[in-house]
Motif scaffolding. Sequence first.
Motif, PDB file in Angstrom:
ATOM      1  N   LEU A 173      38.967  51.442  50.009  1.00  0.00           N
ATOM      2  CA  LEU A 173      39.736  50.645  49.065  1.00  0.00           C
ATOM      3  C   LEU A 173      39.235  50.870  47.646  1.00  0.00           C
ATOM      4  O   LEU A 173      38.047  51.160  47.448  1.00  0.00           O
ATOM      5  N   PRO A 174      40.104  50.749  46.629  1.00  0.00           N
ATOM      6  CA  PRO A 174      39.641  50.880  45.241  1.00  0.00           C
ATOM      7  C   PRO A 174      38.565  49.856  44.915  1.00  0.00           C
ATOM      8  O   PRO A 174      38.507  48.777  45.506  1.00  0.00           O
ATOM      9  N   TYR A 175      37.727  50.202  43.957  1.00  0.00           N
ATOM     10  CA  TYR A 175      36.613  49.338  43.550  1.00  0.00           C
ATOM     11  C   TYR A 175      37.123  47.977  43.093  1.00  0.00           C
ATOM     12  O   TYR A 175      38.020  47.892  42.261  1.00  0.00           O
ATOM     13  N   PRO A 176      36.556  46.871  43.615  1.00  0.00           N
ATOM     14  CA  PRO A 176      36.965  45.535  43.176  1.00  0.00           C
ATOM     15  C   PRO A 176      36.069  45.025  42.046  1.00  0.00           C
ATOM     16  O   PRO A 176      34.858  44.882  42.239  1.00  0.00           O
ATOM     17  N   PRO A 177      36.606  44.741  40.872  1.00  0.00           N
ATOM     18  CA  PRO A 177      35.767  44.225  39.779  1.00  0.00           C
ATOM     19  C   PRO A 177      35.096  42.896  40.123  1.00  0.00           C
ATOM     20  O   PRO A 177      33.963  42.647  39.733  1.00  0.00           O
ATOM     21  N   GLY A 178      35.815  42.040  40.859  1.00  0.00           N
ATOM     22  CA  GLY A 178      35.263  40.727  41.186  1.00  0.00           C
ATOM     23  C   GLY A 178      35.241  40.481  42.679  1.00  0.00           C
ATOM     24  O   GLY A 178      35.618  41.330  43.480  1.00  0.00           O
ATOM     25  N   GLY A 187      40.149  41.167  44.478  1.00  0.00           N
ATOM     26  CA  GLY A 187      39.320  41.863  43.518  1.00  0.00           C
ATOM     27  C   GLY A 187      39.258  41.219  42.151  1.00  0.00           C
ATOM     28  O   GLY A 187      38.628  41.749  41.232  1.00  0.00           O
ATOM     29  N   GLU A 188      39.901  40.050  41.984  1.00  0.00           N
ATOM     30  CA  GLU A 188      39.886  39.389  40.686  1.00  0.00           C
ATOM     31  C   GLU A 188      38.534  38.742  40.409  1.00  0.00           C
ATOM     32  O   GLU A 188      37.735  38.541  41.326  1.00  0.00           O
ATOM     33  N   LYS A 238      33.146  36.798  34.989  1.00  0.00           N
ATOM     34  CA  LYS A 238      33.890  36.940  33.734  1.00  0.00           C
ATOM     35  C   LYS A 238      32.946  37.243  32.575  1.00  0.00           C
ATOM     36  O   LYS A 238      33.271  38.039  31.692  1.00  0.00           O
ATOM     37  N   PHE A 239      31.773  36.599  32.588  1.00  0.00           N
ATOM     38  CA  PHE A 239      30.802  36.867  31.523  1.00  0.00           C
ATOM     39  C   PHE A 239      30.322  38.316  31.585  1.00  0.00           C
ATOM     40  O   PHE A 239      30.205  38.982  30.553  1.00  0.00           O
TER      41      PHE A 239
END
Length: 254
Positions: free
Chosen positions: A177-182, A187-188, A195-196
């Motif tokens: 799966l694509p990289y999840p930022p969160g 992945g949010e 967020k910081f």
Amino acid sequence: MWSGGDAPGGSDVSDATAVISAIIGAAALLVAYLTYLRQRNKTGLEYLVVGNTRVVPRATPTDLEVTYKGSVVPDASVVVVRIVNTGDKAILPEDFRSPLAIKLHGANRVVSALTTKTRPVDLGPAVSAEENCCLIQPLLINPTDMIQVQLLASGLAANVALEGRIANVGIKRRSDLPYPPGTGPEGELANGFEKFMWYGMPAIFAALLAWLAVTSSANIILEIAAVAGFFLFAFVINPWYTQFLIRRRRMWAP
């Protein structure tokens, strides 16, 4: 006594700081632009093999068996494949030169095929089992549309591949799966710390470089470039790229 601005080499250091700030801003802009070009006017169909495993592990006692509609399925396995239109153009039914085929190389035959998830829910792909593959008939697949297919097969596939001929569309396999930022379900960014780290820390770093350039004796043009680079990176490029990563991961949500 040398003052900070008049110290030997002080101007060189200040100029270097401003130059670095300007370069970072320009590099971030370039990366964002190239990413945009890669996604713009692109047609593409990608797939991910979510699962490929035996129903009954070979280490399990042999008196266990799998039946389907009253018939025994020897060495039963389950394969799950997720297909997504990752481009920004629709794939039309008339673009197909053949049905899409999920081929289970090494398996004996596909016993059943069904769609377990689609986006949108009324996408309605027509799937059928044929020998050692699953056929998906031509249909309209809009950008971000997703099809998840589950196959029950006799024998474990050594390789699972999506094949087919579609005009001006390449089929690409993803390894994961694509990289999840969160850490959110899609992945949010799920909490204040994430967020910081994604918004606050890059902005602080860029602001520090811009402040060093402005409070130095650097050339005024370099100072302006450094400040412009900070605002561009902190308020345009970094938020846009973060949202791009989230949208890319969300496309693969079942």
